[in-house]
Design a protein around this motif. Structure first.
Motif, PDB file in Angstrom:
ATOM      1  N   GLY A 269       0.795  -1.220   0.000  1.00 19.17           N
ATOM      2  CA  GLY A 269       0.000   0.000   0.000  1.00 19.17           C
ATOM      3  C   GLY A 269       0.827   1.269   0.000  1.00 19.17           C
ATOM      4  N   MET A 270       0.162   2.379  -0.412  1.00 27.31           N
ATOM      5  CA  MET A 270       0.707   3.710  -0.143  1.00 27.31           C
ATOM      6  C   MET A 270       0.133   4.100   1.222  1.00 27.31           C
ATOM      7  SD  MET A 270      -0.243   5.848  -3.564  1.00 27.31           S
ATOM      8  CE  MET A 270       0.602   5.678  -5.133  1.00 27.31           C
ATOM      9  N   ASN A 271       0.919   3.901   2.268  1.00 21.37           N
ATOM     10  CA  ASN A 271       0.455   4.218   3.619  1.00 21.37           C
ATOM     11  C   ASN A 271       0.927   5.614   3.986  1.00 21.37           C
ATOM     12  OD1 ASN A 271      -0.332   1.270   4.686  1.00 21.37           O
ATOM     13  ND2 ASN A 271       1.558   1.152   3.481  1.00 21.37           N
ATOM     14  N   SER A 272       0.004   6.549   4.136  1.00 23.44           N
ATOM     15  CA  SER A 272       0.442   7.907   4.457  1.00 23.44           C
ATOM     16  C   SER A 272      -0.705   8.717   5.040  1.00 23.44           C
ATOM     17  CB  SER A 272       0.959   8.612   3.192  1.00 23.44           C
ATOM     18  OG  SER A 272      -0.112   9.212   2.489  1.00 23.44           O
ATOM     19  N   ASP A 273      -0.345   9.835   5.661  1.00 20.67           N
ATOM     20  CA  ASP A 273      -1.358  10.753   6.197  1.00 20.67           C
ATOM     21  C   ASP A 273      -2.179  11.371   5.074  1.00 20.67           C
ATOM     22  OD1 ASP A 273      -0.569  10.282   8.752  1.00 20.67           O
ATOM     23  OD2 ASP A 273       0.344  12.234   9.103  1.00 20.67           O
ATOM     24  N   PHE A 274      -1.695  11.332   3.842  1.00 17.04           N
ATOM     25  CA  PHE A 274      -2.421  11.927   2.720  1.00 17.04           C
ATOM     26  C   PHE A 274      -3.315  10.906   2.012  1.00 17.04           C
ATOM     27  CE2 PHE A 274       1.614  14.523   2.859  1.00 17.04           C
ATOM     28  CZ  PHE A 274       1.039  15.598   3.518  1.00 17.04           C
ATOM     29  N   THR A 275      -3.322   9.676   2.507  1.00 18.76           N
ATOM     30  CA  THR A 275      -4.093   8.631   1.840  1.00 18.76           C
ATOM     31  C   THR A 275      -5.587   8.598   2.199  1.00 18.76           C
ATOM     32  OG1 THR A 275      -2.056   7.310   1.719  1.00 18.76           O
ATOM     33  CG2 THR A 275      -4.114   6.159   1.261  1.00 18.76           C
ATOM     34  N   PRO A 276      -5.991   8.853   3.452  1.00 19.18           N
ATOM     35  CA  PRO A 276      -7.433   8.733   3.755  1.00 19.18           C
ATOM     36  C   PRO A 276      -8.292   9.717   2.959  1.00 19.18           C
ATOM     37  CG  PRO A 276      -6.154   8.777   5.789  1.00 19.18           C
ATOM     38  CD  PRO A 276      -5.207   9.137   4.660  1.00 19.18           C
ATOM     39  N   PHE A 277      -9.519   9.310   2.721  1.00 17.01           N
ATOM     40  CA  PHE A 277     -10.460  10.178   2.013  1.00 17.01           C
ATOM     41  C   PHE A 277     -10.753  11.454   2.805  1.00 17.01           C
ATOM     42  CE2 PHE A 277     -11.886   6.102   0.001  1.00 17.01           C
ATOM     43  CZ  PHE A 277     -11.674   6.485  -1.318  1.00 17.01           C
ATOM     44  N   ASP A 278     -11.059  12.527   2.069  1.00 18.96           N
ATOM     45  CA  ASP A 278     -11.577  13.742   2.696  1.00 18.96           C
ATOM     46  C   ASP A 278     -13.041  13.539   3.086  1.00 18.96           C
ATOM     47  OD1 ASP A 278      -9.346  15.792   2.160  1.00 18.96           O
ATOM     48  OD2 ASP A 278      -9.634  14.840   0.217  1.00 18.96           O
ATOM     49  N   GLN A 279     -13.724  12.770   2.287  1.00 14.58           N
ATOM     50  CA  GLN A 279     -15.175  12.595   2.482  1.00 14.58           C
ATOM     51  C   GLN A 279     -15.539  11.148   2.183  1.00 14.58           C
ATOM     52  OE1 GLN A 279     -18.062  15.204   2.733  1.00 14.58           O
ATOM     53  NE2 GLN A 279     -19.025  13.250   3.258  1.00 14.58           N
ATOM     54  N   VAL A 280     -16.403  10.591   3.015  1.00 12.04           N
ATOM     55  CA  VAL A 280     -16.965   9.283   2.736  1.00 12.04           C
ATOM     56  C   VAL A 280     -18.479   9.407   2.752  1.00 12.04           C
ATOM     57  CG1 VAL A 280     -17.233   6.956   3.650  1.00 12.04           C
ATOM     58  CG2 VAL A 280     -14.989   7.996   3.626  1.00 12.04           C
ATOM     59  N   VAL A 281     -19.114   8.775   1.790  1.00  7.82           N
ATOM     60  CA  VAL A 281     -20.577   8.789   1.711  1.00  7.82           C
ATOM     61  C   VAL A 281     -21.046   7.344   1.904  1.00  7.82           C
ATOM     62  CG1 VAL A 281     -22.564   9.261   0.215  1.00  7.82           C
ATOM     63  CG2 VAL A 281     -20.558  10.784   0.167  1.00  7.82           C
ATOM     64  N   LEU A 282     -21.669   7.083   3.038  1.00 11.32           N
ATOM     65  CA  LEU A 282     -22.083   5.712   3.368  1.00 11.32           C
ATOM     66  C   LEU A 282     -23.601   5.599   3.227  1.00 11.32           C
ATOM     67  CD1 LEU A 282     -19.905   5.157   6.594  1.00 11.32           C
ATOM     68  CD2 LEU A 282     -19.378   4.437   4.256  1.00 11.32           C
ATOM     69  N   ASP A 283     -24.022   5.080   2.100  1.00  8.67           N
ATOM     70  CA  ASP A 283     -25.458   4.932   1.825  1.00  8.67           C
ATOM     71  C   ASP A 283     -25.779   3.438   1.748  1.00  8.67           C
ATOM     72  OD1 ASP A 283     -28.009   4.773   0.835  1.00  8.67           O
ATOM     73  OD2 ASP A 283     -27.701   6.290  -0.735  1.00  8.67           O
ATOM     74  N   PRO A 284     -26.425   2.897   2.780  1.00 12.26           N
ATOM     75  CA  PRO A 284     -26.677   1.448   2.806  1.00 12.26           C
ATOM     76  C   PRO A 284     -27.499   0.974   1.603  1.00 12.26           C
ATOM     77  CG  PRO A 284     -27.194   2.446   4.945  1.00 12.26           C
ATOM     78  CD  PRO A 284     -26.958   3.576   3.981  1.00 12.26           C
ATOM     79  N   ALA A 285     -28.253   1.869   0.979  1.00 15.20           N
ATOM     80  CA  ALA A 285     -29.038   1.456  -0.188  1.00 15.20           C
ATOM     81  C   ALA A 285     -28.138   1.053  -1.350  1.00 15.20           C
ATOM     82  CB  ALA A 285     -29.978   2.587  -0.612  1.00 15.20           C
ATOM     83  N   LEU A 286     -26.907   1.572  -1.379  1.00 13.74           N
ATOM     84  CA  LEU A 286     -26.003   1.272  -2.496  1.00 13.74           C
ATOM     85  C   LEU A 286     -25.437  -0.142  -2.442  1.00 13.74           C
ATOM     86  CD1 LEU A 286     -23.868   4.529  -2.875  1.00 13.74           C
ATOM     87  CD2 LEU A 286     -25.803   3.793  -4.287  1.00 13.74           C
ATOM     88  N   ILE A 287     -25.442  -0.752  -1.268  1.00 16.87           N
ATOM     89  CA  ILE A 287     -24.871  -2.110  -1.194  1.00 16.87           C
ATOM     90  C   ILE A 287     -25.969  -3.164  -1.284  1.00 16.87           C
ATOM     91  CG2 ILE A 287     -22.913  -1.278   0.190  1.00 16.87           C
ATOM     92  CD1 ILE A 287     -24.051  -2.793   2.591  1.00 16.87           C
ATOM     93  N   LYS A 288     -27.197  -2.714  -1.426  1.00 19.09           N
ATOM     94  CA  LYS A 288     -28.336  -3.625  -1.390  1.00 19.09           C
ATOM     95  C   LYS A 288     -28.275  -4.705  -2.471  1.00 19.09           C
ATOM     96  CE  LYS A 288     -33.372  -3.588  -1.311  1.00 19.09           C
ATOM     97  NZ  LYS A 288     -34.249  -3.131  -0.220  1.00 19.09           N
ATOM     98  N   GLY A 289     -27.884  -4.293  -3.684  1.00 20.65           N
ATOM     99  CA  GLY A 289     -27.967  -5.244  -4.795  1.00 20.65           C
ATOM    100  C   GLY A 289     -26.742  -6.124  -4.978  1.00 20.65           C
ATOM    101  N   ALA A 290     -25.809  -6.114  -4.045  1.00 18.22           N
ATOM    102  CA  ALA A 290     -24.564  -6.870  -4.252  1.00 18.22           C
ATOM    103  C   ALA A 290     -24.847  -8.372  -4.388  1.00 18.22           C
ATOM    104  CB  ALA A 290     -23.621  -6.620  -3.073  1.00 18.22           C
ATOM    105  N   PRO A 291     -24.129  -9.041  -5.304  1.00 14.82           N
ATOM    106  CA  PRO A 291     -24.309 -10.492  -5.461  1.00 14.82           C
ATOM    107  C   PRO A 291     -23.980 -11.197  -4.140  1.00 14.82           C
ATOM    108  CG  PRO A 291     -22.914  -9.584  -7.209  1.00 14.82           C
ATOM    109  CD  PRO A 291     -23.114  -8.497  -6.219  1.00 14.82           C
ATOM    110  N   VAL A 292     -24.759 -12.215  -3.820  1.00 16.09           N
ATOM    111  CA  VAL A 292     -24.656 -12.853  -2.503  1.00 16.09           C
ATOM    112  C   VAL A 292     -23.249 -13.372  -2.201  1.00 16.09           C
ATOM    113  CG1 VAL A 292     -25.492 -14.779  -1.102  1.00 16.09           C
ATOM    114  CG2 VAL A 292     -27.103 -13.379  -2.394  1.00 16.09           C
ATOM    115  N   ASN A 293     -22.618 -14.044  -3.176  1.00 15.97           N
ATOM    116  CA  ASN A 293     -21.278 -14.562  -2.922  1.00 15.97           C
ATOM    117  C   ASN A 293     -20.262 -13.442  -2.697  1.00 15.97           C
ATOM    118  OD1 ASN A 293     -20.720 -17.635  -3.083  1.00 15.97           O
ATOM    119  ND2 ASN A 293     -22.343 -17.279  -4.570  1.00 15.97           N
ATOM    120  N   GLN A 294     -20.325 -12.438  -3.560  1.00 16.59           N
ATOM    121  CA  GLN A 294     -19.376 -11.332  -3.438  1.00 16.59           C
ATOM    122  C   GLN A 294     -19.570 -10.600  -2.107  1.00 16.59           C
ATOM    123  OE1 GLN A 294     -16.794 -10.410  -5.722  1.00 16.59           O
ATOM    124  NE2 GLN A 294     -16.291  -9.417  -3.793  1.00 16.59           N
ATOM    125  N   ARG A 295     -20.822 -10.389  -1.739  1.00 13.43           N
ATOM    126  CA  ARG A 295     -21.111  -9.718  -0.463  1.00 13.43           C
ATOM    127  C   ARG A 295     -20.506 -10.510   0.693  1.00 13.43           C
ATOM    128  NH1 ARG A 295     -27.255  -9.070   0.373  1.00 13.43           N
ATOM    129  NH2 ARG A 295     -27.169 -11.243   1.013  1.00 13.43           N
TER     130      ARG A 295
END
Lengths: 351, 351
Positions: free
Chosen positions: A154-180
């Motif tokens: 990895g590129m491990n650094s203080d500059f690596t984390p996101f500035d913003q995260v958008v966590l919308d549970p509706a977006l993971i709803k359709g994930a294929p069962v095995n992949q999920r």
């Protein structure tokens, strides 16, 4: 840590408003969308494309390679000079792509120059992560795992984390069962590894315990998958990612990195293939894992190392034993005398 | 969210290294140290005073007042123009002082101008929080609660959270038993209130559940207080503070704000005095609270509103009913018909 976190069903539709204050004149927002969604016109129509913004169908057939990062960053630099931001939408690979590309927009050289710890010199371009699969913790981690010419690191650094995260549970709803399941198990497995590791402290323990509880709740204690399951799995991933701040993963990750390097086995499924055989190292965790596999009726591949040459086994062993901190966390300072090449070869042969 | 979090026994001694890159030529670091430590030369000698840095024994006899914030900020502006940063070391009041002073170093007018939501215009001076008591969650919250000329209300803004938090469990070790309990109960009570509230979502629920579990572990399930207890309580406070991001407190906080405004009752003990009588609203939580009080042999004051005038009761009721979001979270949209002035008066008379 990530600066801004939005959590909530439907919050993806706030993206336009969230990005507005980050837009710079003439510099586009770049949306890297997991190619899994390349024909999902409904989702695409909800992405707030403005002005010269571009939407890239990000190829995540393979986990992110440094060469692909360089290709994307050079294309963007050539076309626009600079960008307002890079927004990753998708699974862990899309998250990692967005982090790495945003870093390369403001740092010279090639992506592989920054594989390691604290090598990134300049703050990255603005970046946001929007997961559509939960479990990797890539949305909160301080790394972006890349396969380079000589190593997966990895590129491990203080500059690596996101500035913003958008966590919308509706977006993971359709994930294929095995992949999920495979991706969810990435979270479960890194919790087991960190909680049983020698590096743990109370910060990581609190997060790791909560993440593991949430994983067990959705994959073991509930009888069907519903909206509440998506919400809990999304939080498990977030908490699991936070738990890594002061801990380290262990045997499953170290061994699966070898598979991934040689065979291109993806991270989630690779961890499952390995963890399936780790009852000697994590007896309780593996027992729960087997129950979850059974309850969710999941296929864990077997025999994937069959027919490999000695040279290939040696390569996997080299890559795996190179992950010293993981082994030390799992087996203590004396790990080299415990995990010999012979023992690791025998383990790889079982997979 | 807070940008940087360091957690670990002894990490306070990394403060010099942590602050070094934040120092600007000629502009001092300002350490606001809880006056509880004014004679603690051992602790003072570990604070990395460099150049023209100053160490202020911060008067936290009363919870932070806007007038005291203005006084400190004006003194610093007069003396130095600008500062490199403001570092709060102490309990919740010291945290809140540091946040508010750092905001006033870069924003015009008076502190009471910014009591409310998103009124702060400019990014604050660099600020760090180092708790020596755990429970308030002030180390991670997006507010700093101030008593102004007309109301007790926080500066809630994106510029309010600390840039850096230093969580060293060794620093909370010596806290007086009663004070530690009152402050710990602030965490327990806001978890009960948010988990039973109508505003909760899975983000806040995950954090709130973990924080409540940790509180119960240290105050109920363990038989003596040790280093592990300090570590767990410190994490309970952190997780409890995070849980407030997407939830709200309830009846105990709304009622205790009235006590605090009129009588100056401090937040932790005030919440305990009120929660002690809230079995009708939080039956399970209050039952556990009573057990913890008994097990830890804590004195919860009674009769503190005895002899108050009608006018004084009215003032407390006005302040309390002004906290609309807290009541709505606790009792639903129809809260006004449930919590009448008469009912609230009867509750205040019990305290």
């Amino acid at each position: 840590m990530v600066d801004y976190v939005v959590f909530g069903r439907g919050c993806f539709d706030q993206l336009d408003e969230i990005l507005a204050p980050r837009r710079k004149d003439g510099a586009p927002m770049v949306f890297l969308l997991d190619h899994y969604f390349q024909n999902d016109t409904a989702l695409k129509s909800r992405i707030p494309i403005r002005g010269n913004d571009i939407l890239v169908d990000a190829d995540v057939t393979h986990e992110p390679k440094t060469t692909y990062i360089d290709e994307l960053a050079n294309m963007l630099k050539g076309k626009f000079g600079q960008v307002s931001g890079v927004i990753g939408i998708g699974g862990g690979s899309a998250m990692d792509l967005a982090k790495a590309v945003s870093i390369m927009m403001t740092n010279p050289g090639n992506a592989h120059d920054y594989q390691g710890w604290d090598l990134v010199k300049n703050p990255a371009a603005y970046k946001a992560g929007i997961p559509t699969l939960s479990g990797t913790g890539a949305e909160v981690s301080r790394t972006t795992v890349l396969t380079g010419p000589t190593r997966k690191l990895g590129m491990n650094s203080d500059f690596t984390p996101f500035d913003q995260v958008v966590l919308d549970p509706a977006l993971i709803k359709g994930a294929p069962v095995n992949q999920r399941f495979y991706t969810g198990m990435d979270c479960f497995i890194h919790c087991v590894e960190s909680l049983q590791g020698t590096f743990i402290n109370q910060f990581s323990r609190s997060y790791g315990e909560k993440a593991q509880d949430l994983c067990e709740e959705v994959f073991l204690h509930k009888d069907n998958w519903d909206d509440d399951s998506d919400e809990k799995l999304m939080m498990a991933s977030f908490a699991g990612g936070m738990s890594i701040a002061y801990s380290q993963v262990g045997v499953a990750h170290a061994v699966s990195y070898g598979l991934s390097y040689l065979l291109g086995t993806k991270h989630g499924i690779g961890n499952c293939i390995v963890f399936n055989h780790l009852q000697d190292y994590y007896p309780e965790g593996v027992k729960i894992f087997h129950k979850m596999v059974e309850k969710n009726n999941i296929h864990i591949p077997e025999g994937i190392t069959k027919g490999l040459s000695d040279e290939q086994f040696d390569k996997m062993i080299d890559v795996s034993l190179g992950m010293a901190p993981l082994w030390e966390n799992a087996l203590g300072a004396d790990w080299k005398s415990i995990m010999t090449r012979e023992k690791l070869r025998a383990l790889y042969e079982k997979l």
